[in-house]
Design an enzyme around this catalytic site. Sequence first.
Site, PDB file in Angstrom:
ATOM      1  N   ARG A 114      68.428  -0.407 -28.225  1.00 33.64           N
ATOM      2  CA  ARG A 114      68.119   0.924 -27.711  1.00 33.64           C
ATOM      3  C   ARG A 114      66.695   1.242 -28.083  1.00 33.64           C
ATOM      4  NH1 ARG A 114      71.166   6.172 -27.287  1.00 33.64           N
ATOM      5  NH2 ARG A 114      69.259   6.420 -26.108  1.00 33.64           N
ATOM      6  N   ARG A 135      61.200  -1.214 -27.797  1.00 31.64           N
ATOM      7  CA  ARG A 135      61.780  -2.430 -27.216  1.00 31.64           C
ATOM      8  C   ARG A 135      60.765  -3.572 -27.173  1.00 31.64           C
ATOM      9  NH1 ARG A 135      66.443  -0.668 -23.025  1.00 31.64           N
ATOM     10  NH2 ARG A 135      67.006   1.283 -24.033  1.00 31.64           N
TER      11      ARG A 135
END
Length: 319
Positions: free
Chosen positions: A151, A157
């Site tokens: 997440r 990310r």
Amino acid sequence: MSTKALRLGTRRSRLAMAQSGQVADAVSQVTGRPVELVEITTYGDVSRQHLAQIGGTGVFVTALREALAKGQVDFAVHSLKDLPTTQPEDLVLAAIPVREDPRDVIVARDALKFTDLPRGARIGTGSPRRMAQLNAYARSHGLDMETVPIRGNVDTRIGYVHDGELDAVVLAAAGLSRLGRIDEVTDFLSIDTVLPAPGQGALAIECAADNASLIAALGELDDPFTRVAVTAERSLLAALEAGCSAPVGALADLLADGQIVNEMRLRGVVGTTDGTRMVQLSTTGPVPETHDGAMALGRELAAEMLAQGAAGLMGERAL
């Protein structure tokens, strides 16, 4: 027309602020009024659970819609793929602007392409849809890779790759483009490899159903082809009774003969997240000329997919 500033409700994330800022500029141009961004925190922004755990459906949307209903904002901008398929009666999607690239992309270490990732590569994604299709592709092509649930925002990310925790992450091309970071993409995933989420790459501009003058003004930003395509995709999702976080991919694209668009192809896929079982079908027909026609196209393909066992591949279906 009033010169009072219009209030645009937006999530606080950098991506949401970027795409809302672009819409704000466009709305200012068509209305001649200034637009101010009103930042709203949604449940999906503060929860640390994976979307599949918290249900996905509406977690990024509900707080914005509540602000609209209370008159705290005049209109709101959503990523269309986050919107539940049932539209509240008191709100209307006044505009769906021209869609960005709907594809998924990877950002990999050492600028690697998807097919060049090493054996045992760890690929991060928070999407059951992406997991299902990547794992299915790996199985069918004899590739050894592991999908890892993650997440966080784009920086978080991509940070997993830079820090060496993951070999690659999967993101939406549209988001990186709107952030001005498309040059960080190391590979664009073919639609034949991973079908995007229904509505991916498109934005929805929503306002109160009783505000006729604002609906008319926002309507100038609407793209009819994008609207009919995403309507068919979302109709498929609704008919499958699947939520935003279900492992469902769909894309309607327009087929042209020279300069004339004459047909629309709708593709849909449902699969188990381990990639062992998939139902993937498509249908092609005349471009729907009405909302009801686009809805019918989605329902028809969903019925074919359900007949081939799609319901059993989605885990818990949306209620």
